[in-house]
Design an enzyme around this catalytic site. Structure first.
Site, short mmCIF file in Angstrom:
data_model
loop_
_atom_site.label_atom_id
_atom_site.label_comp_id
_atom_site.label_asym_id
_atom_site.label_seq_id
_atom_site.Cartn_x
_atom_site.Cartn_y
_atom_site.Cartn_z
N ASP A 21 0.14 5.13 0.57
CA ASP A 21 -0.84 6.16 0.89
C ASP A 21 -0.34 7.52 0.39
O ASP A 21 0.66 8.05 0.90
CB ASP A 21 -1.08 6.21 2.40
CG ASP A 21 -1.69 4.93 2.92
OD1 ASP A 21 -2.50 4.33 2.20
OD2 ASP A 21 -1.36 4.52 4.05
N HIS B 171 3.81 1.63 2.73
CA HIS B 171 3.66 0.42 3.54
C HIS B 171 4.18 -0.77 2.72
O HIS B 171 3.40 -1.46 2.03
CB HIS B 171 2.19 0.15 3.87
CG HIS B 171 1.52 1.13 4.77
ND1 HIS B 171 1.50 1.00 6.14
CD2 HIS B 171 0.82 2.25 4.51
CE1 HIS B 171 0.80 1.99 6.68
NE2 HIS B 171 0.38 2.77 5.71
N GLU C 179 0.85 -1.20 0.00
CA GLU C 179 0.00 0.00 0.00
C GLU C 179 0.88 1.25 0.00
O GLU C 179 1.86 1.33 0.74
CB GLU C 179 -0.88 -0.02 1.25
CG GLU C 179 -1.76 1.18 1.47
CD GLU C 179 -2.62 1.04 2.73
OE1 GLU C 179 -3.22 2.04 3.13
OE2 GLU C 179 -2.68 -0.07 3.31
N GLU D 225 -3.82 10.92 3.18
CA GLU D 225 -4.83 10.58 4.18
C GLU D 225 -4.99 11.83 5.02
O GLU D 225 -4.04 12.27 5.69
CB GLU D 225 -4.37 9.40 5.03
CG GLU D 225 -4.30 8.10 4.23
CD GLU D 225 -4.25 6.90 5.15
OE1 GLU D 225 -5.31 6.28 5.35
OE2 GLU D 225 -3.18 6.59 5.64
#
Length: 438
Positions: free
Chosen positions: A198, A212, A196, A201
């Site tokens: 991001d 991640h 992942e 956010e």
């Protein structure tokens, strides 16, 4: 995922969204794409009928005595144009989409994926590239999150596996670095993991961007300790780096950088352009990911990301392995990022390609305190790294935000991707890891 037959009651009518693919030589060219709602938000009913397969938090024993029967007996239903708007609050806008936090019918949040044609997700390959998106999180308050992020989902939504006949057209196949056990699997000790990245956010008080890495290639089923669900350190024994290497300006000491109003360098009360650059060590497509740079553009001004002022992590304004190692050491956090291969591992996934998810959500498990408040709860706010944002947590529970912020929304617009420096007007000079002082 269970309930994997394709529904035939409602015609799936995905809202359109335009992307821009950019090069330095040729500028930006429009690409037509669509957005598809994740299967977990959809009506699941018996094939050939209209009875719910899942109701009040439980599976209907008539159709779902076990997982295999459930897969064969239940269908994930389509959503038509009116359903996207009225039932789920997904409203196409020029050059983008607005996601309403709630609808009058009681739906909360949404998660969508960018598709290429109706039956496949678009795969973005972003190593040695940049990705740009305009966001408006002005109405998202403490405890809420408008998230734009990449995950290494299967291009077809895992269609053809595990009796899945629905596929990407119906938003199946979700995975992320938290290894979620979605509602279509009975055993809560099982999940599905994938890498992942991001991009954004955020609410109007705090924002983070976080790689991640995982030891996985594509969506990977997990069970038990491999999912990293348990306490006693099991979180750091699974396939994925669940904490990630987060860059949150407030957590890194720059409390005046992001927030609502003109006193902040980046004003979250207004729309802004978020640019993310994935640089390789040698500037080629075959190089290793060495640095992730963030730039904002607002009111015609280019704003570089804030520098960290945390002792022993000073001077860092981008994500590098050096930043991640120093940050983990300064905060006393386990360095799972390094254990999972760090940026090199993340870069390998960016090269393979990832699916773009756009979402808005609230958080029963931690009330989004990991983003905008004090987290973990049991630690003193004075401890380095514990305070993530200015929220005090008293207004962050989903029950509160759903009562007080029903009309909140997030917009995502002007999605562009391409060569470094091609998606926004002012170029950013590349900075090398060696020039960053710690």
């Amino acid at each position: 995922a269970l309930a994997q037959q394709a529904g035939t009651v409602v015609s799936e009518q995905q809202p359109p969204i335009e992307l821009q693919h950019c090069t330095l030589a040729g500028g930006c060219q429009a690409e037509q794409a669509s957005l598809v709602l994740d299967a977990n938000w959809r009506w699941v009913h018996n094939t050939g009928g209209y009875k719910n397969c899942y109701e009040n938090g439980a599976w209907n024993a008539e159709f779902c005595p076990n997982e295999t029967a459930c897969r064969k007996n239940c269908a994930v239903e389509g959503v038509d144009s009116a359903g996207y708007i009225n039932n789920y609050g997904v409203q196409a806008e020029p050059d983008g989409v607005q996601l309403k936090f709630m609808t009058s019918g009681g739906n909360v949040g949404s998660r969508l994926y960018v598709t290429e044609g109706q039956d496949a997700y678009k795969i973005f390959k972003l190593l040695n590239r940049e990705f740009t998106i305009d966001v408006d999180t002005s109405t998202l308050e403490c405890g809420m999150n408008g998230a734009a992020y990449f995950i290494e989902m299967d291009r077809l939504g895992s269609k053809g596996r595990d009796d899945n006949e629905a596929g990407a057209k119906f938003g199946t196949g979700y995975c992320d670095a938290q290894c979620p056990n979605e509602k279509f699997v009975f055993d809560s000790n099982k999940g599905i993991c994938c890498v992942e990245m991001d991009i954004w956010e955020a609410n109007n008080r705090a924002a983070a961007w976080t790689p991640h890495p995982c030891s996985t290639v594509g969506p990977t089923k997990c069970e038990g300790i491999d999912c990293g669900y348990g306490d006693n350190g099991e979180r750091w024994k699974g396939f994925c780096d669940k904490d990630g290497c987060d860059m949150n300006s407030y957590r890194m000491g720059a409390h005046d950088f992001y927030g609502p109003g003109p006193e902040f360098k980046v004003d979250s009360s207004k729309p802004l352009t978020v640019v993310t650059q994935f640089l390789t060590h040698d500037g080629t497509d075959n190089g290793m990911l060495s640095e992730i740079i963030r730039v904002y553009v607002q009111d015609g001004k280019v704003v570089g990301h804030a520098n960290s002022s945390i002792p022993n992590v000073t001077g860092h304004s981008s994500v590098t392995d050096g930043f991640c190692d120093a940050q983990k050491a300064a905060f006393g956090d386990f360095n799972h990022h390094q254990a999972k291969g760090g940026l090199q591992s993340m870069g390998e996934t960016l090269k393979r390609g990832m699916v773009l998810s756009l979402s808005v959500w609230d958080d029963f498990s931690t009330h989004m305190k990991w983003l905008d408040s004090k987290f973990p709860d049991n630690q003193e706010k004075e401890k380095l790294g514990v305070t993530r944002g200015p929220c005090d947590g008293t207004t962050s529970h989903p029950d509160y935000v759903r009562q007080h912020h029903r009309n909140a929304y997030v917009t995502y617009k002007n999605i562009k991707y391409g060569e470094i420096g091609s998606t926004f007007s002012s170029r950013v000079h590349r900075r090398l890891e060696s020039s960053v002082h710690v």
